[in-house]
Enzyme design. Structure first.
Site, PDB file in Angstrom:
ATOM      1  CB  ILE A  25     -23.668  10.561  -8.865  1.00 50.50           C
ATOM      2  CG1 ILE A  25     -23.423  12.051  -8.565  1.00 50.50           C
ATOM      3  CG2 ILE A  25     -22.915   9.671  -7.887  1.00 50.50           C
ATOM      4  CD1 ILE A  25     -24.059  12.556  -7.313  1.00 50.50           C
ATOM      5  CB  SER A  44     -19.278   9.997 -12.323  1.00 52.39           C
ATOM      6  OG  SER A  44     -19.856   9.881 -11.034  1.00 52.39           O
ATOM      7  CD  GLU A  45     -18.765   6.655  -7.662  1.00 45.95           C
ATOM      8  OE1 GLU A  45     -18.222   5.612  -7.225  1.00 45.95           O
ATOM      9  OE2 GLU A  45     -18.236   7.772  -7.568  1.00 45.95           O
ATOM     10  CB  ILE A  46     -20.647   2.856 -14.145  1.00 50.31           C
ATOM     11  CG1 ILE A  46     -21.863   2.525 -13.273  1.00 50.31           C
ATOM     12  CG2 ILE A  46     -20.336   1.696 -15.091  1.00 50.31           C
ATOM     13  CD1 ILE A  46     -21.693   1.337 -12.362  1.00 50.31           C
TER      14      ILE A  46
END
Length: 266
Positions: free
Chosen positions: A38, A41-43
C-alpha cells in the site's frame, strides 16, 4: 458545518450506492492487505493516473517484493524500475522510507510514516486506513471533489479546514477502508462528469505542463543514464538544451545521479 443524522445518512448512502454499482477493482485493494504494498501504491499514485500506475505497480513489486528487498537495493536499481512514472524524486523518497521503516514495528503509525521524507500527513493517514482499516480522515483531490460537490455547490476558495469536520462526521467508522475507497471512486466519477470541482478548493494547483519543462529534461537525463554512465559532453550532444547544467546540478544535489570523474551515473 454541523450535519444532522439524516444528512449524514443521506451522504453515506450516496457514497455507498455509487460504490456498490461502480467500485473499481484495483490490485492494491486485494487481500491480504500489506502495508508495504500500500505504501508503494500511495507513492506511485501521487500525481499519476491509475491506468499508468497499475502496470508499474506490478513490475515494481515483482522486482522488490518485500520492504527488505527495496531497502537493500541501490537507488540506481530503484530508478530503473521506476522509469516511466515520472516525478522520479518519489522513487528516492520511497527507497529512503523503506530503509527507515524497516527498523520500526511492522504495524506503522501515522507519525512513523510522517517522519519519512516525502510522506505527508494525508498520505500517512491513507496508508494506515488502507493497511489497517483505521478510522482516520485524510484529504486528496478525489475526496475534495466529493465534499465540495455535495456540500459547497455555490462556493469557491474552499479550505481543507472546511472539509475536515465534514469528513469526521460522515466517514463510516465501522468500514473505514472500504468507505475511503468508495469516496475515491465517487470523486473520480465526479471529476469526469461534473467538471473539475476540486478547482474550487483553496488548495487546488493544476499540474504544470510537462512538455518543454525542466522536469522533462531531468527525466531525459535519468532515462539516458539507465543503461550506462555518460559524460556531460555526451549528454549535451543528446539533450541540446541550455538548462541541462541546471538539471544535472539538481539531480546530483538530490542524490538521484552521481558524478564520478567526468561521468554521470545512477
Amino acid at each position: 458545518m454541523q450535519l444532522n443524522k439524516v444528512e449524514i445518512q443521506k451522504f453515506q448512502e450516496m457514497v455507498w450506492g455509487y460504490y456498490r454499482e461502480h467500485g473499481r477493482e484495483l490490485p492494491w485493494r486485494e487481500e491480504p492487505f500489506d502495508a508495504y504494498r500500500i505504501l508503494v501504491s500511495e507513492i506511485m499514485l501521487q500525481q499519476t493516473q491509475v491506468s499508468r500506475v497499475i502496470p508499474k505497480y506490478h513490475s515494481f513489486l515483482k522486482r522488490f517484493p518485500t520492504i527488505d528487498d527495496l531497502a537493500k537495493a541501490s537507488i540506481g536499481d530503484v530508478l530503473r524500475e521506476w522509469s516511466g512514472l515520472g516525478y522520479n524524486r518519489r522513487a528516492k523518497y520511497l527507497h529512503e522510507a523503506a530503509k527507515q521503516l524497516l527498523s520500526m514495528a511492522r504495524t506503522w503509525k501515522v507519525e512513523d510514516l510522517e517522519a519519512c521524507k516525502g510522506i505527508g500527513k494525508n498520505t500517512a493517514a491513507a496508508i494506515c486506513v488502507y493497511a489497517y482499516n483505521q478510522p482516520l480522515v485524510f484529504i486528496e483531490t478525489n475526496i475534495r471533489t466529493v465534499y465540495i460537490h455535495h456540500f459547497f455547490e455555490e462556493e469557491d476558495n474552499i479550505s481543507d479546514s472546511d472539509l475536515l469536520p465534514l469528513l469526521e462526521q460522515t466517514i463510516d467508522r465501522e468500514h473505514p477502508r472500504k468507505f475511503m475507497w468508495a469516496l475515491m471512486d465517487c470523486g473520480t466519477h465526479l471529476k469526469k462528469t461534473a467538471g473539475i470541482t476540486a478547482s474550487r478548493s483553496k488548495h487546488y494547483s493544476p499540474q504544470s505542463k510537462f512538455e518543454g519543462s525542466l522536469r522533462q529534461i531531468r527525466g531525459e537525463v535519468l532515462r539516458q543514464l539507465l543503461g550506462s554512465s555518460k559524460t556531460e559532453r555526451r549528454l549535451v550532444d543528446i539533450i541540446n538544451d541550455s538548462r541541462l547544467k541546471t538539471a544535472l546540478a539538481q539531480l546530483s544535489a538530490e542524490g538521484l545521479i552521481i558524478k564520478e570523474g567526468s561521468r554521470y551515473h545512477l
